[in-house]
Design a protein around this motif. Structure first.
Motif, PDB file in Angstrom:
ATOM      1  N   PRO A  23      -2.066   7.647   7.298  1.00 24.81           N
ATOM      2  CA  PRO A  23      -3.061   6.874   6.551  1.00 24.81           C
ATOM      3  C   PRO A  23      -2.697   6.709   5.077  1.00 24.81           C
ATOM      4  O   PRO A  23      -1.812   7.386   4.576  1.00 24.81           O
ATOM      5  CB  PRO A  23      -4.343   7.706   6.685  1.00 24.81           C
ATOM      6  CG  PRO A  23      -4.058   8.822   7.611  1.00 24.81           C
ATOM      7  CD  PRO A  23      -2.576   8.968   7.712  1.00 24.81           C
ATOM      8  N   GLY A  24      -3.426   5.817   4.428  1.00 28.27           N
ATOM      9  CA  GLY A  24      -3.199   5.569   3.009  1.00 28.27           C
ATOM     10  C   GLY A  24      -3.371   6.828   2.166  1.00 28.27           C
ATOM     11  O   GLY A  24      -4.206   7.681   2.462  1.00 28.27           O
ATOM     12  N   HIS A  50       3.352   3.203   6.038  1.00 26.48           N
ATOM     13  CA  HIS A  50       2.304   2.752   6.947  1.00 26.48           C
ATOM     14  C   HIS A  50       2.845   1.611   7.796  1.00 26.48           C
ATOM     15  O   HIS A  50       3.614   0.782   7.311  1.00 26.48           O
ATOM     16  CB  HIS A  50       1.084   2.273   6.165  1.00 26.48           C
ATOM     17  CG  HIS A  50       0.709   3.168   5.020  1.00 26.48           C
ATOM     18  ND1 HIS A  50       0.472   4.517   5.189  1.00 26.48           N
ATOM     19  CD2 HIS A  50       0.572   2.923   3.693  1.00 26.48           C
ATOM     20  CE1 HIS A  50       0.189   5.049   4.009  1.00 26.48           C
ATOM     21  NE2 HIS A  50       0.244   4.107   3.088  1.00 26.48           N
ATOM     22  N   SER A 100      -7.743   5.953  -1.559  1.00 22.35           N
ATOM     23  CA  SER A 100      -7.666   6.232  -0.123  1.00 22.35           C
ATOM     24  C   SER A 100      -8.687   7.246   0.359  1.00 22.35           C
ATOM     25  O   SER A 100      -9.258   8.024  -0.414  1.00 22.35           O
ATOM     26  CB  SER A 100      -6.262   6.686   0.259  1.00 22.35           C
ATOM     27  OG  SER A 100      -5.351   5.618   0.125  1.00 22.35           O
ATOM     28  N   SER A 102       0.943   4.675  -2.143  1.00 22.57           N
ATOM     29  CA  SER A 102       0.800   5.996  -1.503  1.00 22.57           C
ATOM     30  C   SER A 102       1.951   6.912  -1.914  1.00 22.57           C
ATOM     31  O   SER A 102       1.744   8.060  -2.320  1.00 22.57           O
ATOM     32  CB  SER A 102       0.828   5.871   0.029  1.00 22.57           C
ATOM     33  OG  SER A 102      -0.305   5.203   0.518  1.00 22.57           O
ATOM     34  N   THR A 121      -3.316   6.348  -1.425  1.00 23.68           N
ATOM     35  CA  THR A 121      -3.448   5.799  -2.782  1.00 23.68           C
ATOM     36  C   THR A 121      -4.636   6.471  -3.473  1.00 23.68           C
ATOM     37  O   THR A 121      -5.364   7.257  -2.852  1.00 23.68           O
ATOM     38  CB  THR A 121      -3.735   4.287  -2.745  1.00 23.68           C
ATOM     39  OG1 THR A 121      -5.078   4.081  -2.286  1.00 23.68           O
ATOM     40  CG2 THR A 121      -2.788   3.552  -1.814  1.00 23.68           C
ATOM     41  N   SER A 140      -4.196  -2.367   8.763  1.00 28.53           N
ATOM     42  CA  SER A 140      -4.826  -2.979   7.595  1.00 28.53           C
ATOM     43  C   SER A 140      -5.513  -4.307   7.861  1.00 28.53           C
ATOM     44  O   SER A 140      -5.512  -5.203   7.035  1.00 28.53           O
ATOM     45  CB  SER A 140      -3.799  -3.190   6.483  1.00 28.53           C
ATOM     46  OG  SER A 140      -3.448  -1.952   5.986  1.00 28.53           O
ATOM     47  N   VAL A 171       0.845  -1.202   0.000  1.00 30.40           N
ATOM     48  CA  VAL A 171       0.000   0.000   0.000  1.00 30.40           C
ATOM     49  C   VAL A 171       0.879   1.250   0.000  1.00 30.40           C
ATOM     50  O   VAL A 171       0.622   2.221  -0.723  1.00 30.40           O
ATOM     51  CB  VAL A 171      -0.936   0.021   1.235  1.00 30.40           C
ATOM     52  CG1 VAL A 171      -1.812   1.272   1.217  1.00 30.40           C
ATOM     53  CG2 VAL A 171      -1.803  -1.228   1.284  1.00 30.40           C
ATOM     54  N   TYR A 196      -8.700  -2.497   0.042  1.00 27.50           N
ATOM     55  CA  TYR A 196      -7.793  -1.953  -0.953  1.00 27.50           C
ATOM     56  C   TYR A 196      -8.053  -2.381  -2.384  1.00 27.50           C
ATOM     57  O   TYR A 196      -7.667  -1.704  -3.316  1.00 27.50           O
ATOM     58  CB  TYR A 196      -6.342  -2.291  -0.578  1.00 27.50           C
ATOM     59  CG  TYR A 196      -5.961  -1.670   0.723  1.00 27.50           C
ATOM     60  CD1 TYR A 196      -5.840  -0.275   0.812  1.00 27.50           C
ATOM     61  CD2 TYR A 196      -5.795  -2.421   1.860  1.00 27.50           C
ATOM     62  CE1 TYR A 196      -5.536   0.322   2.003  1.00 27.50           C
ATOM     63  CE2 TYR A 196      -5.482  -1.830   3.064  1.00 27.50           C
ATOM     64  CZ  TYR A 196      -5.354  -0.461   3.127  1.00 27.50           C
ATOM     65  OH  TYR A 196      -5.046   0.126   4.305  1.00 27.50           O
TER      66      TYR A 196
END
Ligand code: ADP
Ligand code: MG
Length: 317
Positions: free
Chosen positions: A275-276, A66, A281, A25, A278, A146, A21, A216
């Motif tokens: 936090p994510g 993360h 996200s 990101s 992506t 996660s 992840v 995800y």
């Protein structure tokens, strides 16, 4: 403004279970910063050493990592020693927030609502936990992110198996009351008195099955932002989440996970300090709802980068 940041490192990848992840990101953040003219460079902390990080002579870094060795205060401590300004929370808030048991202790002391819990060190503790919490209950390794190792025990007979599964990931396991309700998450920007929440998000997963895959990689999960709740509920969740963030001493940015039970009470689950980021996200989604684009958000977080030890913001609980 972009030129004033100097040479910027985007720390990503890393060694935690959430490496995959983080790679997404970091790539997103790097591209966004470059699009705004920032002299940004990707740096994979899972592949390169701390000595190499020091040699890069970054003027500041964006932490897009993360989990362990990225979000948990260890890297933040190293950056303090190196004197490199960094995004997000400092060492203390990062390590507290990474541990779900320590987080709950702080929140309970601050009078904030979080589900009842027991800390388990072995199977001998299971009977007392069932007695205290009832079933269903949920077992969590307190350090992982996660949803790895999180297992629900529906019946008393499921409890030992759930414990053993969670215990693969940590020595001490968090047993928590299971709250049936709606899944919410809320992003927070800023620090201390200026901390503020972005619009609330509701996560609607198929059959409420909000697991790692769905979080995800699935297209079935729906994200509603702003969450379709009353103004009063949205304000209440924002209030307790900002207080939860301040109680831990968080800075920069973060995201709290909350469950709204069937009686309309909100329960704080955890606070993510990195936090994510992506394309899927949640913090970028909440920012977008107030007209802040993904690059705007990255620039905002980067502008707040600093060393924190020695000038911690006043904490209010
Ligand atoms: N006490 C609880 N009651 C009901 N569901 C929970 C509870 N704790 C966790 N969950 C579910 O598991 C998910 C992951 O838990 P969370 O504590 O946020 O850990 P992480 O996101 O670090 O894996 C939550 O988003 C929620 O769907
Ligand atoms: Mg979570």
């Amino acid at each position: 403004m972009s030129g004033s940041f100097g040479k910027v490192g985007v720390l990503y990848g890393g060694k935690s279970a959430e490496r995959e992840v983080s790679l997404m990101s970091g790539a997103g953040v790097h591209e966004a910063l470059c699009s705004r003219g920032v002299d940004a460079h990707l740096f994979d902390t899972g592949m390169r050493t701390l000595a190499e990080l020091a040699d890069e002579k970054f003027d500041r870094v964006f932490i897009a990592l993360h989990g362990r060795y990225g979000e948990d205060g260890t890297l933040q401590g190293a950056l303090e020693l190196l004197g490199i300004p960094y995004t997000g929370s400092g060492p203390m808030a990062s390590s507290l927030a990474m541990n779900k048991i320590m987080t709950k202790r702080i929140w309970l002391e601050a009078g904030l609502p979080t589900p009842g819990y027991a800390a388990l060190v072995g199977e001998a503790d299971l009977d007392a936990a069932i007695e205290k919490l009832g079933v269903p209950l949920i077992m969590k390794p307190p350090h992982e992110g996660s949803t790895l190792g999180i297992v629900k025990a529906q019946e008393v007979t499921d409890v030992p198996g759930a414990y053993r599964e969670a215990a693969k990931f940590d020595d001490v396991i968090l047993a928590e009351q299971f709250i049936t309700g709606r899944e919410l998450t809320i992003a927070i920007l800023g620090a201390g008195e200026t901390a503020r929440a972005l619009p609330l998000i509701e996560i609607v997963a198929p059959q409420g099955n909000y697991d790692y895959e769905h979080k995800y990689f699935s297209d079935d999960t729906q994200y509603l932002c702003p969450a379709p709740v009353s103004q009063e509920v949205a304000q209440h969740v924002a209030d307790i989440s900002v207080r939860a963030y301040q109680a831990l001493g968080c800075e920069g940015w973060g995201r709290a996970d909350v469950i709204l039970d069937e009686q309309g009470r909100a329960w704080l689950l955890e606070l993510n300090t990195s936090p994510g980021m992506t394309g899927h996200s949640l913090v970028p989604m909440a920012a977008k709802a107030v007209g802040m684009s993904y690059p705007d958000l990255c620039m905002h977080i980067l502008a707040d980068a600093r060393c924190k030890v020695g000038h911690l913001t006043t904490q209010k609980s």
